[in-house]
Motif scaffolding. Sequence first.
Motif, mmCIF file in Angstrom:
data_model
loop_
_atom_site.group_PDB
_atom_site.id
_atom_site.type_symbol
_atom_site.label_atom_id
_atom_site.label_comp_id
_atom_site.label_asym_id
_atom_site.label_seq_id
_atom_site.Cartn_x
_atom_site.Cartn_y
_atom_site.Cartn_z
ATOM 1 N N PHE A 101 0.796 -1.233 0.000
ATOM 2 C CA PHE A 101 0.000 0.000 0.000
ATOM 3 C C PHE A 101 0.825 1.279 0.000
ATOM 4 C CE2 PHE A 101 -2.493 -3.255 2.320
ATOM 5 C CZ PHE A 101 -3.532 -3.389 1.419
ATOM 6 N N GLY A 102 2.126 1.163 -0.172
ATOM 7 C CA GLY A 102 2.975 2.347 -0.191
ATOM 8 C C GLY A 102 3.499 2.697 1.192
ATOM 9 N N GLU A 103 4.340 3.721 1.243
ATOM 10 C CA GLU A 103 5.009 4.116 2.474
ATOM 11 C C GLU A 103 4.023 4.418 3.607
ATOM 12 O OE1 GLU A 103 8.559 4.884 4.619
ATOM 13 O OE2 GLU A 103 8.310 4.123 2.578
ATOM 14 N N ARG A 104 2.962 5.147 3.292
ATOM 15 C CA ARG A 104 1.996 5.498 4.336
ATOM 16 C C ARG A 104 1.276 4.258 4.851
ATOM 17 N NH1 ARG A 104 -1.984 10.539 3.487
ATOM 18 N NH2 ARG A 104 0.063 11.537 3.643
ATOM 19 N N GLY A 105 0.938 3.347 3.942
ATOM 20 C CA GLY A 105 0.299 2.108 4.361
ATOM 21 C C GLY A 105 1.186 1.301 5.294
ATOM 22 N N GLY A 106 2.494 1.262 5.011
ATOM 23 C CA GLY A 106 3.426 0.557 5.878
ATOM 24 C C GLY A 106 3.523 1.203 7.251
ATOM 25 N N LEU A 107 3.562 2.544 7.263
ATOM 26 C CA LEU A 107 3.634 3.267 8.531
ATOM 27 C C LEU A 107 2.396 3.012 9.381
ATOM 28 C CD1 LEU A 107 4.988 5.299 10.424
ATOM 29 C CD2 LEU A 107 3.854 7.124 9.115
ATOM 30 N N TYR A 108 1.221 3.123 8.768
ATOM 31 C CA TYR A 108 -0.021 2.894 9.512
ATOM 32 C C TYR A 108 -0.107 1.453 10.016
ATOM 33 C CZ TYR A 108 -1.836 7.402 7.835
ATOM 34 O OH TYR A 108 -2.029 8.730 7.584
ATOM 35 N N SER A 109 0.369 0.514 9.208
ATOM 36 C CA SER A 109 0.351 -0.892 9.625
ATOM 37 C C SER A 109 1.232 -1.109 10.853
ATOM 38 C CB SER A 109 0.839 -1.784 8.481
ATOM 39 O OG SER A 109 -0.001 -1.664 7.352
ATOM 40 N N GLY A 110 2.435 -0.536 10.808
ATOM 41 C CA GLY A 110 3.343 -0.664 11.945
ATOM 42 C C GLY A 110 2.792 0.001 13.198
ATOM 43 N N VAL A 111 2.207 1.182 13.037
ATOM 44 C CA VAL A 111 1.632 1.896 14.185
ATOM 45 C C VAL A 111 0.464 1.110 14.776
ATOM 46 C CG1 VAL A 111 0.338 3.953 14.869
ATOM 47 C CG2 VAL A 111 2.394 4.177 13.457
ATOM 48 N N ALA A 112 -0.375 0.520 13.913
ATOM 49 C CA ALA A 112 -1.509 -0.274 14.398
ATOM 50 C C ALA A 112 -1.029 -1.445 15.242
ATOM 51 C CB ALA A 112 -2.351 -0.769 13.219
ATOM 52 N N LEU A 113 0.059 -2.090 14.808
ATOM 53 C CA LEU A 113 0.584 -3.229 15.563
ATOM 54 C C LEU A 113 1.200 -2.776 16.885
ATOM 55 C CD1 LEU A 113 1.283 -6.222 15.815
ATOM 56 C CD2 LEU A 113 3.342 -5.779 14.466
ATOM 57 N N VAL A 114 1.997 -1.718 16.849
ATOM 58 C CA VAL A 114 2.677 -1.240 18.054
ATOM 59 C C VAL A 114 1.677 -0.799 19.119
ATOM 60 C CG1 VAL A 114 4.124 0.624 18.951
ATOM 61 C CG2 VAL A 114 4.828 -0.613 16.920
ATOM 62 N N THR A 115 0.546 -0.252 18.704
ATOM 63 C CA THR A 115 -0.438 0.253 19.663
ATOM 64 C C THR A 115 -1.498 -0.793 20.021
ATOM 65 O OG1 THR A 115 -1.694 1.220 17.815
ATOM 66 C CG2 THR A 115 -0.140 2.655 18.971
ATOM 67 N N SER A 116 -1.359 -2.015 19.523
ATOM 68 C CA SER A 116 -2.289 -3.090 19.895
ATOM 69 C C SER A 116 -1.935 -3.627 21.275
ATOM 70 C CB SER A 116 -2.241 -4.229 18.869
ATOM 71 O OG SER A 116 -2.650 -3.768 17.597
ATOM 72 N N ILE A 117 -2.935 -4.018 22.033
ATOM 73 C CA ILE A 117 -2.684 -4.483 23.394
ATOM 74 C C ILE A 117 -2.215 -5.940 23.427
ATOM 75 C CG2 ILE A 117 -5.055 -5.278 23.835
ATOM 76 C CD1 ILE A 117 -4.709 -4.099 26.694
ATOM 77 N N GLY A 118 -2.602 -6.725 22.407
ATOM 78 C CA GLY A 118 -2.283 -8.147 22.397
ATOM 79 C C GLY A 118 -0.808 -8.467 22.586
ATOM 80 N N PRO A 119 0.093 -7.866 21.783
ATOM 81 C CA PRO A 119 1.515 -8.197 21.939
ATOM 82 C C PRO A 119 2.046 -7.919 23.341
ATOM 83 C CG PRO A 119 1.152 -7.067 19.861
ATOM 84 C CD PRO A 119 -0.144 -7.001 20.618
ATOM 85 N N TYR A 120 1.545 -6.877 23.994
ATOM 86 C CA TYR A 120 2.022 -6.552 25.336
ATOM 87 C C TYR A 120 1.512 -7.553 26.367
ATOM 88 C CZ TYR A 120 3.525 -2.251 23.176
ATOM 89 O OH TYR A 120 4.149 -1.348 22.354
#
Length: 205
Positions: free
Chosen positions: A69-88
């Motif tokens: 999805f391009g640079e912005r899509g990659g950034l949003y994807s990474g931010v969505a994962l980092v801010t998810s509660i599951g991994p923590y």
Amino acid sequence: AAREILLRHDWVTLYTNGVRYLEKAPLIYWSLAASYEIFGISDWSTRLPLMLGFLALVLATYWLGSYAFGERGGLYSGVALVTSIGPYIFTRFLIPDVLVGLWLTVSYYFFLRSLEEKTPSRLTCWGFATACALNVLTKGLIGFVFPIATIGLYLLLTRNLRHLARLRVLSSTVVFFVLAAPWHILAAIRNPAQGQIGRASGRGR
């Protein structure tokens, strides 16, 4: 299990508290044992492999998102994962799901690349096979079934099953087994009684 790898100098047959432990795939315990070998046994060194796995998963998610999805899509994807509660939550105790997610993400990246390439390269096909093999060593058969089932369903729904023939199936299969099979073979050879117990249990059921 990781501590006993170092105590016994045995990276094939896993033990916990002196009892053989072959129910789980070994990769996460290998990574912990390597961390213990380098940094010593502590809470910090126990958490290090999962922490590095999560950072790698964030980078892989960004990588896949950027490709699709391009640079912005990659950034949003990474931010969505980092801010998810599951991994923590699920990295507070030792389960391999973060690493499973990492290998799935990498395998889906290589598959997406194969769809974009007129003739999928060896790097693309073997990269996919390598990710699947590492997932088998992380989670067992699920690590192979999940990506294959998902991709198979996608190709079926898009009426593109012929794409499978373009994925260098023979050489990719060789790469997969070269990486995934040796531990399983060695564990079976060194622990023949485990296989006999399993077969006896199957007949009993």
